[in-house]
Design a protein around this motif. Sequence first.
Motif, PDB file in Angstrom:
ATOM      1  N   GLY A 194      47.217  35.940  29.814  1.00 32.36           N
ATOM      2  CA  GLY A 194      47.040  35.382  31.150  1.00 32.36           C
ATOM      3  C   GLY A 194      48.388  34.950  31.703  1.00 32.36           C
ATOM      4  O   GLY A 194      49.409  35.106  31.041  1.00 32.36           O
ATOM      5  N   ALA A 231      41.343  38.337  28.307  1.00 28.97           N
ATOM      6  CA  ALA A 231      42.199  38.080  29.474  1.00 28.97           C
ATOM      7  C   ALA A 231      41.555  37.003  30.327  1.00 28.97           C
ATOM      8  O   ALA A 231      40.377  37.109  30.680  1.00 28.97           O
ATOM      9  CB  ALA A 231      42.375  39.359  30.286  1.00 28.97           C
ATOM     10  N   THR A 275      49.435  40.561  32.525  1.00 33.31           N
ATOM     11  CA  THR A 275      48.127  40.499  31.867  1.00 33.31           C
ATOM     12  C   THR A 275      47.428  41.852  31.945  1.00 33.31           C
ATOM     13  O   THR A 275      46.856  42.337  30.961  1.00 33.31           O
ATOM     14  CB  THR A 275      47.248  39.437  32.570  1.00 33.31           C
ATOM     15  OG1 THR A 275      48.003  38.236  32.691  1.00 33.31           O
ATOM     16  CG2 THR A 275      45.970  39.191  31.809  1.00 33.31           C
ATOM     17  N   LEU A 276      47.475  42.428  33.140  1.00 36.28           N
ATOM     18  CA  LEU A 276      46.834  43.733  33.323  1.00 36.28           C
ATOM     19  C   LEU A 276      47.455  44.776  32.397  1.00 36.28           C
ATOM     20  O   LEU A 276      46.759  45.627  31.831  1.00 36.28           O
ATOM     21  CB  LEU A 276      46.977  44.175  34.788  1.00 36.28           C
ATOM     22  CG  LEU A 276      46.340  45.519  35.144  1.00 36.28           C
ATOM     23  CD1 LEU A 276      44.834  45.514  34.927  1.00 36.28           C
ATOM     24  CD2 LEU A 276      46.651  45.901  36.601  1.00 36.28           C
ATOM     25  N   VAL A 297      45.974  44.248  28.975  1.00 35.58           N
ATOM     26  CA  VAL A 297      44.609  44.770  28.951  1.00 35.58           C
ATOM     27  C   VAL A 297      44.632  46.291  28.783  1.00 35.58           C
ATOM     28  O   VAL A 297      43.932  46.855  27.939  1.00 35.58           O
ATOM     29  CB  VAL A 297      43.874  44.369  30.254  1.00 35.58           C
ATOM     30  CG1 VAL A 297      42.609  45.193  30.455  1.00 35.58           C
ATOM     31  CG2 VAL A 297      43.565  42.871  30.241  1.00 35.58           C
ATOM     32  N   VAL A 347      37.129  40.033  29.601  1.00 34.65           N
ATOM     33  CA  VAL A 347      37.791  39.387  30.734  1.00 34.65           C
ATOM     34  C   VAL A 347      36.960  38.203  31.224  1.00 34.65           C
ATOM     35  O   VAL A 347      35.732  38.248  31.250  1.00 34.65           O
ATOM     36  CB  VAL A 347      38.058  40.365  31.896  1.00 34.65           C
ATOM     37  CG1 VAL A 347      39.052  41.425  31.464  1.00 34.65           C
ATOM     38  CG2 VAL A 347      36.779  41.003  32.404  1.00 34.65           C
ATOM     39  N   PHE A 378      38.593  37.177  35.745  1.00 36.40           N
ATOM     40  CA  PHE A 378      39.663  38.168  35.827  1.00 36.40           C
ATOM     41  C   PHE A 378      40.109  38.370  37.270  1.00 36.40           C
ATOM     42  O   PHE A 378      39.290  38.398  38.195  1.00 36.40           O
ATOM     43  CB  PHE A 378      39.167  39.493  35.241  1.00 36.40           C
ATOM     44  CG  PHE A 378      40.242  40.472  34.878  1.00 36.40           C
ATOM     45  CD1 PHE A 378      41.395  40.071  34.226  1.00 36.40           C
ATOM     46  CD2 PHE A 378      40.086  41.833  35.149  1.00 36.40           C
ATOM     47  CE1 PHE A 378      42.379  40.991  33.872  1.00 36.40           C
ATOM     48  CE2 PHE A 378      41.057  42.757  34.798  1.00 36.40           C
ATOM     49  CZ  PHE A 378      42.203  42.333  34.155  1.00 36.40           C
ATOM     50  N   GLN A 406      37.242  45.257  38.188  1.00 36.77           N
ATOM     51  CA  GLN A 406      36.886  45.522  36.792  1.00 36.77           C
ATOM     52  C   GLN A 406      37.372  46.898  36.320  1.00 36.77           C
ATOM     53  O   GLN A 406      37.141  47.912  36.969  1.00 36.77           O
ATOM     54  CB  GLN A 406      35.377  45.396  36.591  1.00 36.77           C
ATOM     55  CG  GLN A 406      35.066  45.312  35.084  1.00 36.77           C
ATOM     56  CD  GLN A 406      33.596  45.176  34.821  1.00 36.77           C
ATOM     57  OE1 GLN A 406      32.886  44.496  35.555  1.00 36.77           O
ATOM     58  NE2 GLN A 406      33.127  45.835  33.767  1.00 36.77           N
ATOM     59  N   VAL A 440      36.111  47.347  29.869  1.00 40.64           N
ATOM     60  CA  VAL A 440      36.253  45.931  29.491  1.00 40.64           C
ATOM     61  C   VAL A 440      34.880  45.252  29.498  1.00 40.64           C
ATOM     62  O   VAL A 440      33.947  45.718  30.151  1.00 40.64           O
ATOM     63  CB  VAL A 440      37.215  45.148  30.423  1.00 40.64           C
ATOM     64  CG1 VAL A 440      38.561  45.833  30.522  1.00 40.64           C
ATOM     65  CG2 VAL A 440      36.598  44.940  31.794  1.00 40.64           C
ATOM     66  N   PRO A 462      33.024  41.935  30.609  1.00 37.23           N
ATOM     67  CA  PRO A 462      33.152  40.683  31.358  1.00 37.23           C
ATOM     68  C   PRO A 462      32.361  39.567  30.670  1.00 37.23           C
ATOM     69  O   PRO A 462      31.288  39.812  30.106  1.00 37.23           O
ATOM     70  CB  PRO A 462      32.532  41.019  32.723  1.00 37.23           C
ATOM     71  CG  PRO A 462      31.741  42.261  32.522  1.00 37.23           C
ATOM     72  CD  PRO A 462      32.129  42.909  31.240  1.00 37.23           C
TER      73      PRO A 462
END
Lengths: 156, 156, 156, 156
Positions: C12, C102, C109-110, C113, C125, C128, C132, C136, C138
């Motif tokens: 993050g 994340a 951060t991205l 990921v 995430v 986030f 999306q 990933v 959520p």
Amino acid sequence: MSTKGLYVAVVGSAACTPEISELAYRVGFEIAKRNAILLCGGRQGVMADAARGARDGGGIAVGILPGTSRSEANPYLGIALPTGLGDARNAVIACAADAVIAVSGGYGTLSEVALALKKGKPVVVLAFTFPQIPGVYPAKTPREAVELAISKAVMK
Amino acid sequence: MSTKGLYVAVVGSAACTPEISELAYRVGFEIAKRNAILLCGGRQGVMADAARGARDGGGIAVGILPGTSRSEANPYLGIALPTGLGDARNAVIACAADAVIAVSGGYGTLSEVALALKKGKPVVVLAFTFPQIPGVYPAKTPREAVELAISKAVMK
Amino acid sequence: MSTKGLYVAVVGSAACTPEISELAYRVGFEIAKRNAILLCGGRQGVMADAARGARDGGGIAVGILPGTSRSEANPYLGIALPTGLGDARNAVIACAADAVIAVSGGYGTLSEVALALKKGKPVVVLAFTFPQIPGVYPAKTPREAVELAISKAVMK
Amino acid sequence: MSTKGLYVAVVGSAACTPEISELAYRVGFEIAKRNAILLCGGRQGVMADAARGARDGGGIAVGILPGTSRSEANPYLGIALPTGLGDARNAVIACAADAVIAVSGGYGTLSEVALALKKGKPVVVLAFTFPQIPGVYPAKTPREAVELAISKAVMK
């Protein structure tokens, strides 16, 4: 220029005497004359002199820079690549080279010599600063250094 | 354990004789006894022996691995970090260490010694394989090696 | 602590709101409660909050720093490792983690990921920042995020 | 060719459809026509198609490879550099580029987009696989992508 060409790295200090500068220039020139691509750390001193030699010999020099900005590159490079890796870029130079020629040099140079030897690449030293490392090939002149490097290089 | 603690890297070959193995173990043990954190390359040989020594001394060993899998780690590490960087992880070890102790060693070890010296970190050598590099501190025993490394270490 | 333990990275931004800070703290706390090792980028913001949570939960946080100095580390890390790699350390975090969580996050951060997904690591995430990404998981709460990450983690 | 030239990275998957292959080829061709240097990951798919386009446009393509061997390079590169860094080479590509164009792409591509954005480099996407990331410039044609990338590029 061809991907199939040999890549010879010239490693050495960012600061050097006029004598070492002249050796580095001649090493770069001889590399270009043999149609090999010159790799270096892209900065000043031995790196710039070798790149200038390669340019004057009609070849190309590729600089693999430690920082994040192309502004730290010497002006003789055909290709300048900031990596942002700091000293870890020394491992990239050793990995990308088919042979390495060390001219004089400081601790960074020694790390490049050691990393290249670890990868099984031939390493030639010229006016080397350090005690001789087992496995390196000492040379007396730039021409001998380049001829040795190229003859020992194994294409990966 | 504290971030404020010293980080001492022990570098050496993945294959070694019983004598070198014993030296590495004792170096790791002495590091732990002085509450320093041991860093190493995480693999076998000197790296595993030093990590085992640290564990037996009540300390912790952190392994910074070249590959992408934790399965290549030796079983004595408290923390095992696959980096996927190959030999470039040697520069990470040199960067993360406050001092480096080289035990015997091959070309990879030499590269770690050189990278640490370049960064201004103190380097102690014990039963070193290579001709002495200017700037390193030779030691005769594991205890002397650790005491030298810790006394010279500069916290970054 | 065991090498056989799971390594969960919390990624993050170095700057975040109090709400995100609280989420990161609770993610770190839950990771420690499940005896997993927390990995992070070692700096401020989400990285520091998650490390503080891990410490308060009786666990350990390992920080993999971009720069060359331990002084940029947050004070909650058990192990702080300056790498000198700059943003390339994001690839090291993704490589060393068995799962990634994340929390909010910026471009760095991205990248973590994406690098983790590329390596086949599960990515969860929470709050986030980005649209999306396919693949990933959520989560709605820190507890759910940690439970998902651990259940999906594949030991390497 | 000049160090002062712009470096435009083309990123995308190692496997792609004929339609994406054609887009990548045209992007590479347009980059060469504008005298910019093309950077790529050096492998197959979008990387090879873009490199072929650059070659056919009279330019040069530089491949920054993840592995340790030049044998993984596509045959259209003028310069092929094995780095041995694995996915961390994605950060090198983002660092060395003045602008990035993503064509379709997988998770590795997404990491390169994110790393470039983090470094403040302009990123243009063409037939992008992922939901639009804030800050990227979408393009509808290869020509538009290259014109956008070059106009937004900031020399570092």
